[in-house]
Scaffold this motif. Structure first.
Motif, PDB file in Angstrom:
ATOM      1  N   TRP A  26     -12.676  13.819  -3.048  1.00  0.00           N
ATOM      2  CA  TRP A  26     -11.592  13.756  -4.027  1.00  0.00           C
ATOM      3  C   TRP A  26     -10.251  14.076  -3.366  1.00  0.00           C
ATOM      4  O   TRP A  26      -9.242  13.415  -3.618  1.00  0.00           O
ATOM      5  N   SER A  27     -10.235  15.065  -2.491  1.00  0.00           N
ATOM      6  CA  SER A  27      -9.009  15.430  -1.784  1.00  0.00           C
ATOM      7  C   SER A  27      -8.521  14.285  -0.905  1.00  0.00           C
ATOM      8  O   SER A  27      -7.318  13.961  -0.888  1.00  0.00           O
ATOM      9  N   ASP A  28      -9.430  13.650  -0.178  1.00  0.00           N
ATOM     10  CA  ASP A  28      -9.030  12.529   0.684  1.00  0.00           C
ATOM     11  C   ASP A  28      -8.472  11.380  -0.147  1.00  0.00           C
ATOM     12  O   ASP A  28      -7.493  10.727   0.244  1.00  0.00           O
ATOM     13  N   LEU A  29      -9.092  11.125  -1.311  1.00  0.00           N
ATOM     14  CA  LEU A  29      -8.602  10.063  -2.192  1.00  0.00           C
ATOM     15  C   LEU A  29      -7.179  10.358  -2.651  1.00  0.00           C
ATOM     16  O   LEU A  29      -6.313   9.470  -2.633  1.00  0.00           O
ATOM     17  N   MET A  30      -6.901  11.605  -3.034  1.00  0.00           N
ATOM     18  CA  MET A  30      -5.554  11.963  -3.473  1.00  0.00           C
ATOM     19  C   MET A  30      -4.545  11.829  -2.342  1.00  0.00           C
ATOM     20  O   MET A  30      -3.433  11.333  -2.545  1.00  0.00           O
ATOM     21  N   HIS A  31      -4.921  12.265  -1.142  1.00  0.00           N
ATOM     22  CA  HIS A  31      -3.990  12.146  -0.023  1.00  0.00           C
ATOM     23  C   HIS A  31      -3.663  10.689   0.273  1.00  0.00           C
ATOM     24  O   HIS A  31      -2.515  10.336   0.546  1.00  0.00           O
ATOM     25  N   HIS A  32      -4.674   9.825   0.225  1.00  0.00           N
ATOM     26  CA  HIS A  32      -4.416   8.394   0.444  1.00  0.00           C
ATOM     27  C   HIS A  32      -3.503   7.845  -0.654  1.00  0.00           C
ATOM     28  O   HIS A  32      -2.599   7.056  -0.377  1.00  0.00           O
ATOM     29  N   ALA A  33      -3.735   8.255  -1.915  1.00  0.00           N
ATOM     30  CA  ALA A  33      -2.911   7.770  -3.019  1.00  0.00           C
ATOM     31  C   ALA A  33      -1.465   8.193  -2.846  1.00  0.00           C
ATOM     32  O   ALA A  33      -0.542   7.429  -3.143  1.00  0.00           O
ATOM     33  N   TYR A  34      -1.246   9.416  -2.351  1.00  0.00           N
ATOM     34  CA  TYR A  34       0.114   9.919  -2.182  1.00  0.00           C
ATOM     35  C   TYR A  34       0.709   9.569  -0.824  1.00  0.00           C
ATOM     36  O   TYR A  34       1.823   9.984  -0.494  1.00  0.00           O
ATOM     37  N   GLY A  35      -0.036   8.815  -0.015  1.00  0.00           N
ATOM     38  CA  GLY A  35       0.504   8.331   1.252  1.00  0.00           C
ATOM     39  C   GLY A  35       0.623   9.391   2.319  1.00  0.00           C
ATOM     40  O   GLY A  35       1.482   9.292   3.199  1.00  0.00           O
ATOM     41  N   THR A  36      -0.220  10.428   2.260  1.00  0.00           N
ATOM     42  CA  THR A  36      -0.197  11.489   3.266  1.00  0.00           C
ATOM     43  C   THR A  36      -1.547  11.539   3.973  1.00  0.00           C
ATOM     44  O   THR A  36      -2.567  11.090   3.444  1.00  0.00           O
ATOM     45  N   ALA A  37      -1.555  12.094   5.170  1.00  0.00           N
ATOM     46  CA  ALA A  37      -2.788  12.185   5.944  1.00  0.00           C
ATOM     47  C   ALA A  37      -3.726  13.222   5.318  1.00  0.00           C
ATOM     48  O   ALA A  37      -3.281  14.313   4.939  1.00  0.00           O
ATOM     49  N   PRO A  38      -5.021  12.908   5.188  1.00  0.00           N
ATOM     50  CA  PRO A  38      -5.969  13.889   4.644  1.00  0.00           C
ATOM     51  C   PRO A  38      -5.994  15.157   5.479  1.00  0.00           C
ATOM     52  O   PRO A  38      -5.837  15.127   6.700  1.00  0.00           O
ATOM     53  N   ARG A  39      -6.188  16.293   4.818  1.00  0.00           N
ATOM     54  CA  ARG A  39      -6.269  17.568   5.509  1.00  0.00           C
ATOM     55  C   ARG A  39      -7.585  17.667   6.271  1.00  0.00           C
ATOM     56  O   ARG A  39      -8.632  17.219   5.805  1.00  0.00           O
ATOM     57  N   LYS A  40      -7.532  18.261   7.477  1.00  0.00           N
ATOM     58  CA  LYS A  40      -8.746  18.428   8.268  1.00  0.00           C
ATOM     59  C   LYS A  40      -9.590  19.607   7.786  1.00  0.00           C
ATOM     60  O   LYS A  40     -10.797  19.633   8.003  1.00  0.00           O
TER      61      LYS A  40
END
Length: 405
Positions: free
Chosen positions: A373-387
């Protein structure tokens, strides 16, 4: 035997397809999702843009201008060109006092009720008349009711006007609207970069001049100032931004369904709150004590668009301040009183640890689900997913109120 086709069926299908292209797509993409329109500045900023529609009005516009002058704030007035030509002194005063003019229409009619040629021609005519009257180059256009069709979109393009919508609608035009209700709505929804629509003529003018001084006082008290749209420096929504807008809309729907409310009912803040029985089992505090499933708890959710705009460096000082809002809510809202601790499930555990939260590892299945879910939100907001991996960030009530209350 061949089935007979009703001869009007093809005609109706063509009409439905035409209406979808002419009204449906502009409604969805432009009016709802905002494609190509200005409706928001920087969420982390301290500027907003007050806008007023339907004027100028010799009875009400002067009171609006007086209130803005007293508060030392600026605004953008979307004018009807026919009315403006009857009251050129108001146009001159608007400009002389540092405000900006935008194009509303030549005639105030809903775009869906106009013939295509009339809808196309109106913004071109209105801009020409208002520029001749004001002697200034106009940039912004907002059709009546914020409604669009293919024809008036082409007309705005032909007039070289950037469409402007809003992120806060004061509701001053509604039947039965009262100044207190308009003030409360703007106060609840006020946030950085907001484009606020009110009215200085028409039905809304019964309410706005009375409501405006308190709205301006509240804005100043919370550190916001109103500027013109040009000063707000907001850009139109582009196609890559549509996933973020869809995600923000989904957040709002889920909040409404689950009873999640912003801290102090301020939509522009960092945190939204949900009292609930703790949903996870098998977790322990760092000292070994069990975090019992079903314990009354307070979950906080982060305002993701604001977090993206702030960045993590600015997040920590802002979070310290706004956790004070959470503490105030926790003390005062009856439905929060039973919560024994506050928590968040997120990939921001290391940042929240710097604010005093304990980090508790999650069960593998919960961690994978939250990471997706976090990766999906980061992609939607155009930011790199957190490691970093999702964790439970948690703090007892007494400690939270001691730190932030």
């Amino acid at each position: 035997m061949k089935a007979r086709h009703w001869p009007g069926g093809r005609w109706l299908s063509g009409l439905a397809a035409g209406l979808l292209a002419y009204i449906g797509l502009p409604y969805l993409l432009v009016q709802r999702l905002g494609l190509g329109t200005v409706r928001q500045g920087r969420a982390s900023g301290e500027q907003v843009a007050l806008t007023f529609d339907d004027g100028p009005d010799p009875q009400h516009t002067p009171a609006v201008l007086d209130a803005l002058a007293a508060a030392d704030m600026r605004a953008t007035f979307f004018l009807l060109s026919g009315t403006a030509q009857r009251h050129p002194e108001l146009v001159r005063r608007i400009l002389a006092e540092g405000h900006e003019i935008g194009v509303h229409a030549a005639r105030h009619r809903h775009a869906w009720a106009r013939l295509p040629w009339d809808a196309y021609r109106d913004p071109v005519q209105a801009r020409r008349e208002l520029e001749r009257l004001s002697g200034s180059r106009l940039r912004w256009g907002r059709p009546p009711h914020g409604a669009y069709t293919l024809a008036n979109l082409l007309g705005l393009r032909r007039a070289r006007l950037t469409p402007v919508h809003w992120s806060i609608e004061g509701g001053d035009w509604a039947r039965g609207a009262m100044p207190q209700g308009v003030q409360d709505k703007v106060r609840r929804e006020l946030h950085g970069g907001a484009v606020i629509v009110l009215h200085d003529s028409g039905p809304g003018a019964r309410v706005t001049p009375t409501a405006l001084p308190e709205i301006l006082r509240e804005m100043a008290e919370r550190g916001f100032s109103s500027v013109t749209l040009s000063e707000l420096n907001a850009a139109p929504v582009t196609r890559p931004e549509l996933p973020a807008r869809l995600m923000a809309g989904l957040d709002r729907r889920l909040d409404a369904q689950l009873g999640i409310r912003p801290a102090l009912d301020r939509r522009g803040g960092l945190f939204r709150l949900q009292p609930l029985p703790f949903p996870l089992a098998g977790l322990r505090w760092p000292d070994g004590g069990v975090i019992a499933r079903g314990t009354p708890a307070l979950e906080f959710h982060v305002n993701n668009p604001l977090l993206v705009d702030l960045g993590l460096r600015q997040f920590i000082p802002r979070a310290r301040r706004e956790f004070g809002w959470v503490a105030q809510d926790w003390r005062e809202r009856p439905e929060l009183q039973e919560a024994e601790f506050i928590y968040c499930l997120s990939v921001h555990g290391p940042v929240l640890a710097r604010l005093g939260f304990a980090s508790v590892p999650l069960a593998p299945l919960d961690a994978r689900r939250l990471k997706l879910w976090s990766d999906l939100m980061h992609h939607a907001y155009g930011t790199a997913p957190r490691k970093s991996q999702p964790v439970l960030s948690i703090m007892p009530r007494a400690e939270f109120l001691r730190r932030f209350g």
